[in-house]
Scaffold this active site. Structure first.
Site, PDB file in Angstrom:
ATOM      1  N   LYS A 151       0.856  -1.201   0.000  1.00 38.85           N
ATOM      2  CA  LYS A 151       0.000   0.000   0.000  1.00 38.85           C
ATOM      3  C   LYS A 151       0.880   1.235   0.000  1.00 38.85           C
ATOM      4  O   LYS A 151       1.685   1.428   0.906  1.00 38.85           O
ATOM      5  CB  LYS A 151      -0.830  -0.072   1.289  1.00 38.85           C
ATOM      6  CG  LYS A 151      -1.766   1.054   1.582  1.00 38.85           C
ATOM      7  CD  LYS A 151      -2.444   0.787   2.942  1.00 38.85           C
ATOM      8  CE  LYS A 151      -3.698   1.593   3.155  1.00 38.85           C
ATOM      9  NZ  LYS A 151      -4.353   1.296   4.446  1.00 38.85           N
ATOM     10  N   ASN A 286     -13.581  -4.919   8.919  1.00 36.57           N
ATOM     11  CA  ASN A 286     -12.752  -3.727   8.770  1.00 36.57           C
ATOM     12  C   ASN A 286     -12.976  -2.829   9.984  1.00 36.57           C
ATOM     13  O   ASN A 286     -14.101  -2.379  10.219  1.00 36.57           O
ATOM     14  CB  ASN A 286     -13.089  -2.981   7.472  1.00 36.57           C
ATOM     15  CG  ASN A 286     -12.020  -1.953   7.124  1.00 36.57           C
ATOM     16  OD1 ASN A 286     -11.080  -1.751   7.903  1.00 36.57           O
ATOM     17  ND2 ASN A 286     -12.163  -1.311   5.985  1.00 36.57           N
ATOM     18  N   SER A 323      -7.278  -3.562   9.548  1.00 35.37           N
ATOM     19  CA  SER A 323      -7.024  -2.125   9.753  1.00 35.37           C
ATOM     20  C   SER A 323      -6.678  -1.774  11.201  1.00 35.37           C
ATOM     21  O   SER A 323      -7.255  -2.326  12.149  1.00 35.37           O
ATOM     22  CB  SER A 323      -8.217  -1.258   9.336  1.00 35.37           C
ATOM     23  OG  SER A 323      -8.572  -1.508   7.997  1.00 35.37           O
TER      24      SER A 323
HETATM   25  O1  LIG Z   1      -3.253   0.218   6.716  1.00 36.46           O
HETATM   26  P1  LIG Z   1      -4.064  -0.508   7.741  1.00 36.46           P
HETATM   27  O2  LIG Z   1      -4.714   0.390   8.750  1.00 36.46           O
HETATM   28  O3  LIG Z   1      -3.267  -1.610   8.389  1.00 36.46           O
HETATM   29  O4  LIG Z   1      -5.276  -1.201   6.940  1.00 36.46           O
HETATM   30  C1  LIG Z   1      -5.058  -2.212   5.988  1.00 36.46           C
HETATM   31  C2  LIG Z   1      -6.381  -2.594   5.331  1.00 36.46           C
HETATM   32  O5  LIG Z   1      -7.205  -3.157   6.297  1.00 36.46           O
HETATM   33  C3  LIG Z   1      -7.044  -1.388   4.678  1.00 36.46           C
HETATM   34  O6  LIG Z   1      -6.190  -0.908   3.698  1.00 36.46           O
HETATM   35  C4  LIG Z   1      -8.414  -1.690   4.066  1.00 36.46           C
HETATM   36  C5  LIG Z   1      -9.331  -2.540   4.577  1.00 36.46           C
HETATM   37  N1  LIG Z   1     -10.435  -2.578   3.776  1.00 36.46           N
HETATM   38  C6  LIG Z   1     -10.244  -1.747   2.734  1.00 36.46           C
HETATM   39  C7  LIG Z   1     -11.062  -1.466   1.631  1.00 36.46           C
HETATM   40  C8  LIG Z   1     -10.575  -0.604   0.716  1.00 36.46           C
HETATM   41  C9  LIG Z   1      -9.335   0.005   0.849  1.00 36.46           C
HETATM   42  C10 LIG Z   1      -8.503  -0.275   1.925  1.00 36.46           C
HETATM   43  C11 LIG Z   1      -8.961  -1.157   2.876  1.00 36.46           C
END
Ligand SMILES: O=P(O)(O)OC[C@@H](O)[C@@H](O)c1c[nH]c2ccccc12
Length: 365
Positions: A151, A286, A323
């Site tokens: 990412k 999420n 997330s």
């Molecule tokens: O960077 P983080 O906070 O660790 O999160 C990763 C991932 O869960 C997150 O990018 C994400 C979860 N669901 C999504 C849907 C669309 C875009 C992005 C996401």
């Protein structure tokens, strides 16, 4: 509703504003139901049966389309434009992204027709068992199987890793012990690319790959599979059950497993009504609200403690916590709620040494 069209400029067709909408939320009137209304004998045959859309789009919190139509839409050498109104503006980032997808899709299909993707899929290497790899890692290390996310940026955080080399990061994640990888493909909001999926696969990375995209139609499944993905994300906040059912079937048919993402208990309850095979479909919570970007890891516990969460365990679905997972304590917490997988991006990708970051997060070092 009558629309007349007029031309303005050389290549732009302006569509005049529609009449004020009866339902400005974009949802259907609540009294409508799915199907065709029954007729009693006394009703005249001329009464046209009311074809009705759907109770199911009322389950989705965002409006899937701009009520007045997409503000600007390319159409060959032409461009349709709808005058801007308050009602026709997205109310949150998720709406904005999903509305943008419709425009992106037009361009993508022009550049790369479905038929071409379909040919590529026919000769593609077999896909890998994404869910199986997570379960195996979970059993092997006694920690949740890690989906490490490649990412570069996000709308909430901006650019997370300016020195972004997707292949280097993917290889480091794999070497560190990630069971699977997630690759963001959305270009406009996450600075991702379908090419990254293809590059990572071509570089010999063996761990299964999730295509992290805002999928709204089957074309994107073909694109994901043709780019080397083994699984795709489907977001319940975006898709009603009718779309989820169709896209799950279509994905599985192209050899893709599915991660269905929920954010609330209500979404999980709805998703559990679908007919899903736990070897082909996994679920994810999420902890980031995609409409406000607020991250709350407690959400994981609330959902897993609900009766819907219990059902997930009883039916044997693999569940990922997603997330806001930054520390080994967070991993332990998410595991304690009943998740046997985790999806982590920011905390790993922003490290100069993503391999060490994976080991540290899973306490493997
Ligand atoms: O960077 P983080 O906070 O660790 O999160 C990763 C991932 O869960 C997150 O990018 C994400 C979860 N669901 C999504 C849907 C669309 C875009 C992005 C996401």
């Amino acid at each position: 509703m009558q629309h007349t069209s007029s031309f303005s400029g050389r290549n732009t067709l302006i569509l005049p504003q529609r009449q004020p909408a009866a339902f400005s939320t974009g949802r259907r009137p609540p009294q409508q139901t799915i199907g065709v209304q029954k007729r009693t004998r006394s009703q005249a045959v001329e009464t046209p049966p009311q074809i009705v859309e759907t109770a199911s789009d009322q389950e989705v919190m965002i409006r899937r389309r701009a009520p007045d139509g997409i503000p600007q839409q390319p159409c060959g050498a032409m461009r349709f434009e709808v005058p801007e109104t308050e009602d026709n503006k997205p109310r949150n980032i998720l709406e904005e992204i999903v509305w943008w997808k419709a425009q992106e899709m037009v361009r993508m299909k022009e550049k790369e027709p479905l038929a071409r993707l379909s040919m590529q899929i026919k000769v593609a290497a077999p896909s890998r068992d994404f869910i199986g790899a997570l379960r195996a890692a979970n059993e092997r290390i006694g920690k949740p199987g890690l989906i490490a996310e490649v990412k570069k940026a996000s709308p909430s955080r901006g650019v997370i890793q300016p020195d972004f080399d997707p292949v280097r990061i993917a290889k480091a994640y794999e070497a560190g012990g990630a069971a699977c990888l997630s690759v963001l493909t959305d270009a406009k909001y996450f600075q991702g690319s379908f090419d990254y999926l293809a590059q990572i696969r071509a570089a010999g990375v063996a761990t299964p790959l999730l295509c992290k995209e805002f999928i709204v139609e089957a074309y994107q499944l073909f694109k994901a599979r043709a780019s080397g993905a083994d699984a795709v994300l489907l977001i319940a906040a975006v898709l009603p059950n009718s779309d989820l059912a169709y896209l799950i079937k279509a994905a599985n048919k192209c050899g893709l497993q599915v991660l269905v993402e929920v954010h609330t208990i209500a979404e999980l309850e709805r998703v559990l009504k679908l007919d899903m095979d736990s070897s082909q479909v996994m679920l994810g919570i999420n902890n980031r609200d995609l409409q406000t970007f607020k991250v709350d890891i407690e959400n994981n516990r609330r959902i897993m403690e609900s009766s819907a969460g219990q059902q997930v365990k009883e039916r044997g679905f693999l569940m990922a916590g997603e997330s806001g997972i930054f520390t080994p304590e967070h991993v332990a917490f998410v595991q304690s709620t009943g998740c046997d997988a985790i999806l982590v991006g920011e905390s790993l990708v922003k490290e100069g040494n993503p391999e060490a970051a994976v080991k540290k997060l899973l306490s493997l070092a």
